[in-house]
Structures are given as C-alpha cells and as structure tokens.
Scaffold this motif. Sequence first.
Motif, PDB file in Angstrom:
ATOM      1  N   THR A 101     -21.855  -1.338 -14.433  1.00 36.84           N
ATOM      2  CA  THR A 101     -22.907  -0.347 -14.250  1.00 36.84           C
ATOM      3  C   THR A 101     -24.120  -0.689 -15.109  1.00 36.84           C
ATOM      4  O   THR A 101     -23.995  -1.339 -16.149  1.00 36.84           O
ATOM      5  N   THR A 102     -25.274  -0.227 -14.634  1.00 36.58           N
ATOM      6  CA  THR A 102     -26.506  -0.367 -15.408  1.00 36.58           C
ATOM      7  C   THR A 102     -26.799   0.984 -16.049  1.00 36.58           C
ATOM      8  O   THR A 102     -26.124   1.965 -15.785  1.00 36.58           O
ATOM      9  N   GLY A 103     -27.812   1.044 -16.850  1.00 34.62           N
ATOM     10  CA  GLY A 103     -28.206   2.321 -17.449  1.00 34.62           C
ATOM     11  C   GLY A 103     -29.274   2.996 -16.617  1.00 34.62           C
ATOM     12  O   GLY A 103     -29.836   2.405 -15.698  1.00 34.62           O
ATOM     13  N   TYR A 104     -29.548   4.253 -16.940  1.00 35.26           N
ATOM     14  CA  TYR A 104     -30.589   4.987 -16.229  1.00 35.26           C
ATOM     15  C   TYR A 104     -31.975   4.453 -16.561  1.00 35.26           C
ATOM     16  O   TYR A 104     -32.874   4.491 -15.736  1.00 35.26           O
ATOM     17  N   LEU A 105     -32.162   3.953 -17.772  1.00 33.99           N
ATOM     18  CA  LEU A 105     -33.484   3.488 -18.180  1.00 33.99           C
ATOM     19  C   LEU A 105     -33.815   2.115 -17.611  1.00 33.99           C
ATOM     20  O   LEU A 105     -34.979   1.817 -17.361  1.00 33.99           O
ATOM     21  N   SER A 106     -32.811   1.283 -17.434  1.00 35.22           N
ATOM     22  CA  SER A 106     -33.039  -0.043 -16.863  1.00 35.22           C
ATOM     23  C   SER A 106     -31.948  -0.354 -15.857  1.00 35.22           C
ATOM     24  O   SER A 106     -30.797  -0.563 -16.227  1.00 35.22           O
ATOM     25  N   ARG A 107     -32.319  -0.373 -14.595  1.00 36.90           N
ATOM     26  CA  ARG A 107     -31.367  -0.679 -13.538  1.00 36.90           C
ATOM     27  C   ARG A 107     -31.221  -2.188 -13.351  1.00 36.90           C
ATOM     28  O   ARG A 107     -30.606  -2.643 -12.417  1.00 36.90           O
ATOM     29  N   LYS A 108     -31.793  -2.947 -14.277  1.00 34.09           N
ATOM     30  CA  LYS A 108     -31.773  -4.405 -14.148  1.00 34.09           C
ATOM     31  C   LYS A 108     -30.839  -5.092 -15.134  1.00 34.09           C
ATOM     32  O   LYS A 108     -30.727  -6.300 -15.111  1.00 34.09           O
ATOM     33  N   MET A 109     -30.164  -4.326 -16.010  1.00 35.44           N
ATOM     34  CA  MET A 109     -29.308  -4.952 -17.010  1.00 35.44           C
ATOM     35  C   MET A 109     -27.951  -4.259 -17.044  1.00 35.44           C
ATOM     36  O   MET A 109     -27.887  -3.057 -17.248  1.00 35.44           O
ATOM     37  N   PRO A 110     -26.867  -5.004 -16.837  1.00 43.40           N
ATOM     38  CA  PRO A 110     -25.535  -4.394 -16.876  1.00 43.40           C
ATOM     39  C   PRO A 110     -25.179  -3.928 -18.285  1.00 43.40           C
ATOM     40  O   PRO A 110     -25.489  -4.596 -19.265  1.00 43.40           O
ATOM     41  N   LYS A 111     -24.535  -2.749 -18.353  1.00 47.59           N
ATOM     42  CA  LYS A 111     -24.176  -2.156 -19.640  1.00 47.59           C
ATOM     43  C   LYS A 111     -22.682  -2.228 -19.932  1.00 47.59           C
ATOM     44  O   LYS A 111     -22.284  -2.457 -21.062  1.00 47.59           O
ATOM     45  N   ARG A 112     -21.838  -1.972 -18.892  1.00 45.84           N
ATOM     46  CA  ARG A 112     -20.402  -1.979 -19.126  1.00 45.84           C
ATOM     47  C   ARG A 112     -19.652  -2.166 -17.820  1.00 45.84           C
ATOM     48  O   ARG A 112     -20.179  -1.918 -16.744  1.00 45.84           O
ATOM     49  N   VAL A 113     -18.399  -2.576 -17.936  1.00 45.31           N
ATOM     50  CA  VAL A 113     -17.523  -2.761 -16.779  1.00 45.31           C
ATOM     51  C   VAL A 113     -16.978  -1.395 -16.378  1.00 45.31           C
ATOM     52  O   VAL A 113     -16.506  -0.637 -17.224  1.00 45.31           O
ATOM     53  N   VAL A 114     -17.051  -1.078 -15.084  1.00 49.94           N
ATOM     54  CA  VAL A 114     -16.503   0.196 -14.608  1.00 49.94           C
ATOM     55  C   VAL A 114     -15.279   0.003 -13.712  1.00 49.94           C
ATOM     56  O   VAL A 114     -14.502   0.935 -13.533  1.00 49.94           O
ATOM     57  N   ALA A 115     -15.101  -1.188 -13.146  1.00 46.41           N
ATOM     58  CA  ALA A 115     -13.929  -1.439 -12.297  1.00 46.41           C
ATOM     59  C   ALA A 115     -13.692  -2.936 -12.183  1.00 46.41           C
ATOM     60  O   ALA A 115     -14.634  -3.730 -12.173  1.00 46.41           O
ATOM     61  N   THR A 116     -12.423  -3.290 -12.088  1.00 49.48           N
ATOM     62  CA  THR A 116     -12.037  -4.683 -11.889  1.00 49.48           C
ATOM     63  C   THR A 116     -10.923  -4.725 -10.854  1.00 49.48           C
ATOM     64  O   THR A 116      -9.980  -3.944 -10.928  1.00 49.48           O
ATOM     65  N   THR A 117     -11.065  -5.619  -9.896  1.00 47.70           N
ATOM     66  CA  THR A 117     -10.091  -5.807  -8.832  1.00 47.70           C
ATOM     67  C   THR A 117      -9.747  -7.287  -8.776  1.00 47.70           C
ATOM     68  O   THR A 117     -10.609  -8.132  -9.010  1.00 47.70           O
ATOM     69  N   LEU A 118      -8.513  -7.596  -8.461  1.00 49.69           N
ATOM     70  CA  LEU A 118      -8.142  -9.000  -8.305  1.00 49.69           C
ATOM     71  C   LEU A 118      -8.967  -9.665  -7.210  1.00 49.69           C
ATOM     72  O   LEU A 118      -9.405  -9.024  -6.254  1.00 49.69           O
ATOM     73  N   ARG A 119      -9.151 -10.933  -7.331  1.00 45.48           N
ATOM     74  CA  ARG A 119     -10.021 -11.697  -6.438  1.00 45.48           C
ATOM     75  C   ARG A 119      -9.484 -11.822  -5.014  1.00 45.48           C
ATOM     76  O   ARG A 119     -10.187 -12.240  -4.118  1.00 45.48           O
ATOM     77  N   ASN A 120      -8.262 -11.414  -4.759  1.00 48.96           N
ATOM     78  CA  ASN A 120      -7.701 -11.595  -3.424  1.00 48.96           C
ATOM     79  C   ASN A 120      -8.145 -10.520  -2.434  1.00 48.96           C
ATOM     80  O   ASN A 120      -7.549 -10.370  -1.380  1.00 48.96           O
ATOM     81  N   HIS A 121      -9.199  -9.769  -2.738  1.00 48.82           N
ATOM     82  CA  HIS A 121      -9.743  -8.750  -1.841  1.00 48.82           C
ATOM     83  C   HIS A 121     -11.083  -9.205  -1.268  1.00 48.82           C
ATOM     84  O   HIS A 121     -11.871  -9.855  -1.961  1.00 48.82           O
ATOM     85  N   ARG A 122     -11.335  -8.802  -0.027  1.00 53.40           N
ATOM     86  CA  ARG A 122     -12.658  -9.015   0.559  1.00 53.40           C
ATOM     87  C   ARG A 122     -13.586  -7.897   0.114  1.00 53.40           C
ATOM     88  O   ARG A 122     -13.143  -6.783  -0.156  1.00 53.40           O
ATOM     89  N   ILE A 123     -14.866  -8.177   0.069  1.00 60.67           N
ATOM     90  CA  ILE A 123     -15.867  -7.173  -0.273  1.00 60.67           C
ATOM     91  C   ILE A 123     -16.373  -6.492   0.998  1.00 60.67           C
ATOM     92  O   ILE A 123     -16.502  -5.290   1.048  1.00 60.67           O
TER      93      ILE A 123
END
Length: 119
Positions: free
Chosen positions: A50-72
């Motif tokens: 996720t990014t912050g409200y003040l800057s939508r251009k810089m990631p702030k923290r991880v909110v979810a992780t899924t194994l790579r064997n899934h399609r997007i």
Amino acid sequence: MPVSAGVRKRIKELLDPDDEIHYVFPADVFGSTNPGVFFAVTRKTITILTTGYLSRKMPKRVVATTLRNHRIGPVDTSTVPWFKFNGVDYEIDDEYISVVHAADAEIMRGKPEDPLPDL
C-alpha cells in the motif's frame, strides 16, 4: 509511465532479500478512496504493497502476500481496465495490461494446454 527505479528499490526493501522482482505495476482498489497499491510479482510471491494518502507514488508497507502459483488476471477491458485478485477488484491504467498478461503468461509456462478442451 513505467514504475521508477526509486519505487522498485523501496519495494525491494520491503520484500524477502532472497527474492527477485519480475514485474511491478500500480493499481487502485476499484471504487475506493483508499491509498493506491503496487503489485510486486517476484520469483516466489505476488505481494501487494500500500501507498500512503500523502503520496500515492511510494509504497509504505506490505498488505498481502500470495504464492506465485496464482494468476493475476484476466483483465476486463470492457470499461476501465480491471481485474479481481483474492476477492478484491483492482483497476489499472491501460499501459499496465501487458504487464499483468506477461506475469500471467510466465506462470502458465510449463503447463500444457488441454488438447481437447471440449471433452
């Protein structure tokens, strides 16, 4: 516009140091006023940051992780490009459709197509 080297560096800092980034693209939760997110597709995982409200251009923290064997995708392009991932609808800019397709193609390699899909 491609994701900058600075954003990629920040994402790398938030990921497992033994992993390597294959694809990165920004997205927004469909119809939400929440901060934007970045999808980081690595050798091992699909990580949403996720990014912050003040800057939508810089990631702030991880909110979810899924194994790579899934399609997007698939990406629905009948209106604003969007896709559903882990039960959440995300919208992306047109320029990132090919990134989602490339990430999905990478995971589909090695899985042969069904020669008789109608049976």
